[in-house]
Scaffold this motif. Sequence first.
Motif, short mmCIF file in Angstrom:
data_model
loop_
_atom_site.label_atom_id
_atom_site.label_comp_id
_atom_site.label_asym_id
_atom_site.label_seq_id
_atom_site.Cartn_x
_atom_site.Cartn_y
_atom_site.Cartn_z
N ALA A 146 -32.80 30.63 -60.13
CA ALA A 146 -33.51 30.79 -58.85
C ALA A 146 -34.82 30.00 -58.87
O ALA A 146 -35.17 29.31 -57.90
CB ALA A 146 -33.78 32.27 -58.58
N PHE A 147 -35.57 30.08 -59.96
CA PHE A 147 -36.83 29.34 -60.07
C PHE A 147 -36.59 27.83 -60.03
O PHE A 147 -37.36 27.08 -59.43
CB PHE A 147 -37.54 29.70 -61.37
CG PHE A 147 -38.33 30.98 -61.29
CD1 PHE A 147 -38.50 31.63 -60.09
CD2 PHE A 147 -38.91 31.53 -62.43
CE1 PHE A 147 -39.23 32.81 -60.00
CE2 PHE A 147 -39.65 32.71 -62.36
CZ PHE A 147 -39.79 33.35 -61.14
N ILE A 148 -35.51 27.38 -60.71
CA ILE A 148 -35.21 25.95 -60.73
C ILE A 148 -34.84 25.44 -59.34
O ILE A 148 -35.22 24.34 -58.94
CB ILE A 148 -34.06 25.66 -61.73
CG1 ILE A 148 -34.51 26.00 -63.16
CG2 ILE A 148 -33.62 24.20 -61.66
CD1 ILE A 148 -33.38 25.98 -64.17
N PHE A 153 -43.35 23.67 -53.59
CA PHE A 153 -44.21 23.92 -52.43
C PHE A 153 -43.78 25.19 -51.68
O PHE A 153 -44.61 25.85 -51.05
CB PHE A 153 -44.23 22.71 -51.49
CG PHE A 153 -42.95 22.46 -50.75
CD1 PHE A 153 -41.96 21.66 -51.30
CD2 PHE A 153 -42.73 23.02 -49.50
CE1 PHE A 153 -40.79 21.41 -50.62
CE2 PHE A 153 -41.56 22.78 -48.80
CZ PHE A 153 -40.58 21.97 -49.37
N VAL A 154 -42.48 25.54 -51.75
CA VAL A 154 -42.02 26.80 -51.13
C VAL A 154 -42.58 27.99 -51.91
O VAL A 154 -43.08 28.97 -51.33
CB VAL A 154 -40.48 26.85 -51.10
CG1 VAL A 154 -40.00 28.21 -50.57
CG2 VAL A 154 -39.93 25.72 -50.23
N ILE A 155 -42.52 27.90 -53.25
CA ILE A 155 -43.11 28.96 -54.08
C ILE A 155 -44.61 29.06 -53.81
O ILE A 155 -45.17 30.16 -53.75
CB ILE A 155 -42.84 28.66 -55.58
CG1 ILE A 155 -41.33 28.69 -55.85
CG2 ILE A 155 -43.55 29.67 -56.47
CD1 ILE A 155 -40.96 28.30 -57.26
N ALA A 156 -45.26 27.91 -53.63
CA ALA A 156 -46.71 27.91 -53.36
C ALA A 156 -47.03 28.67 -52.07
O ALA A 156 -47.97 29.46 -52.02
CB ALA A 156 -47.22 26.47 -53.27
N ALA A 194 -47.28 28.24 -59.08
CA ALA A 194 -46.37 27.54 -58.16
C ALA A 194 -45.77 26.30 -58.82
O ALA A 194 -44.57 26.01 -58.67
CB ALA A 194 -47.12 27.14 -56.89
N LEU A 195 -46.59 25.57 -59.57
CA LEU A 195 -46.12 24.33 -60.21
C LEU A 195 -45.26 24.62 -61.44
O LEU A 195 -44.34 23.86 -61.75
CB LEU A 195 -47.34 23.50 -60.60
CG LEU A 195 -47.13 22.00 -60.81
CD1 LEU A 195 -46.53 21.35 -59.57
CD2 LEU A 195 -48.46 21.33 -61.15
N VAL A 264 -48.45 20.77 -53.98
CA VAL A 264 -49.22 21.97 -54.33
C VAL A 264 -50.70 21.77 -54.00
O VAL A 264 -51.37 22.67 -53.49
CB VAL A 264 -49.02 22.29 -55.82
CG1 VAL A 264 -49.94 23.42 -56.26
CG2 VAL A 264 -47.57 22.68 -56.08
N GLU A 265 -51.23 20.59 -54.28
CA GLU A 265 -52.63 20.31 -53.95
C GLU A 265 -52.86 20.35 -52.45
O GLU A 265 -53.91 20.81 -51.98
CB GLU A 265 -53.02 18.93 -54.51
CG GLU A 265 -53.21 18.91 -56.02
CD GLU A 265 -53.33 17.51 -56.57
OE1 GLU A 265 -53.53 17.37 -57.79
OE2 GLU A 265 -53.21 16.55 -55.79
N ILE A 266 -51.87 19.90 -51.67
CA ILE A 266 -52.02 19.94 -50.21
C ILE A 266 -51.96 21.38 -49.71
O ILE A 266 -52.77 21.80 -48.87
CB ILE A 266 -50.93 19.07 -49.55
CG1 ILE A 266 -51.17 17.60 -49.88
CG2 ILE A 266 -50.91 19.28 -48.04
CD1 ILE A 266 -50.06 16.68 -49.43
#
Length: 328
Positions: A146-148, A153-156, A194-195, A264-266
């Motif tokens: 699931a994590f892979i 960005f969705v997790i973020a 997130a990353l 992620v930075e955005i």
Amino acid sequence: MPRLIKDERLAYVTSRLLTTVLIVFGAMVLLFALTALVPGDPAKTLLGPQASPELAKRFITEMGLDQPLHIRLWRFFGAVLTGNLGVDVISGKPVVQLVASVLPYTVILTFSAIGLSVLIGVPLGIHAATHRGSASDTILAFISVAFIAVPSFVIAIFLLLIFAIWLDWLPVLGTSRSGEFLDEARRMILPTLALAAGWIGFIARLVRSSMLEVLGEPYIRTARAYGLPERMITYKYALKNACIPTIAILGLGIGRLLGGAVLVEIVFARPGLGRLVYEAVSERNFPVVQGAVLVVVVLFVVVNLIVDLSYSAIDPRIRRSPGQGAGA
């Protein structure tokens, strides 16, 4: 024998250094070609349609865009070799200065994410391998996949909604204005998670499969036959060889995380190389794009060089050419 080992090590290090230089050279040529051959008029894009022809002509002259390609390529190489990555055509600041101001944020975020991935992923992979077929192995397999599968960005976005907005446990956006270490560390938690999430699952699955393969080797069965403790067999004899594929993948992981850091930075409104490149591309600010991407390429290549040298030190067979064989 020591002289042979020394020669093997020297030849391997030399070949890896030569390969690294060639990769950076190729990346510089590709970067120049992409920015030189991209369609559109950079003067109109940067100065706007209302710019006078005199101003546009002066801009093209200052950028060197009116020169033949081979002269521009020669100047680009000469400037890079002297540490000059050009000048930002919008702010007038040196690109080196712009990159240096945001590089620490991206480097810290990337290495924090890969460090967290290793710290969590390796123990999970060992546990899954030593408890093969158990309920915990099945649950870990489900969570890892699931994590892979879910993009960073969705997790973020989910982490932002849950921990920063609904629960209000962690800061929402940006970096610390006060510069305090604890405040900056709290603002790093969500971007790092997130990353790292996808790589935690990937490393866990990779370590599990490598451990299962190594645990079936004859020398492991021999160690068990001698009555050595299972913990010693797992962590002292099996884990060392099982980690070689993981170490090799970490080099690629650094590159993937540098790329993943852009979104992620955005999402978290953090400064960084990814955000700098994104804004430069949208403005067709070619010198900044060239300089920032080149720094990312050099980082990626240097990390892979270090990884190559480190796992060749763990397994000397990697240093040998195919013709030498294991018995050489």
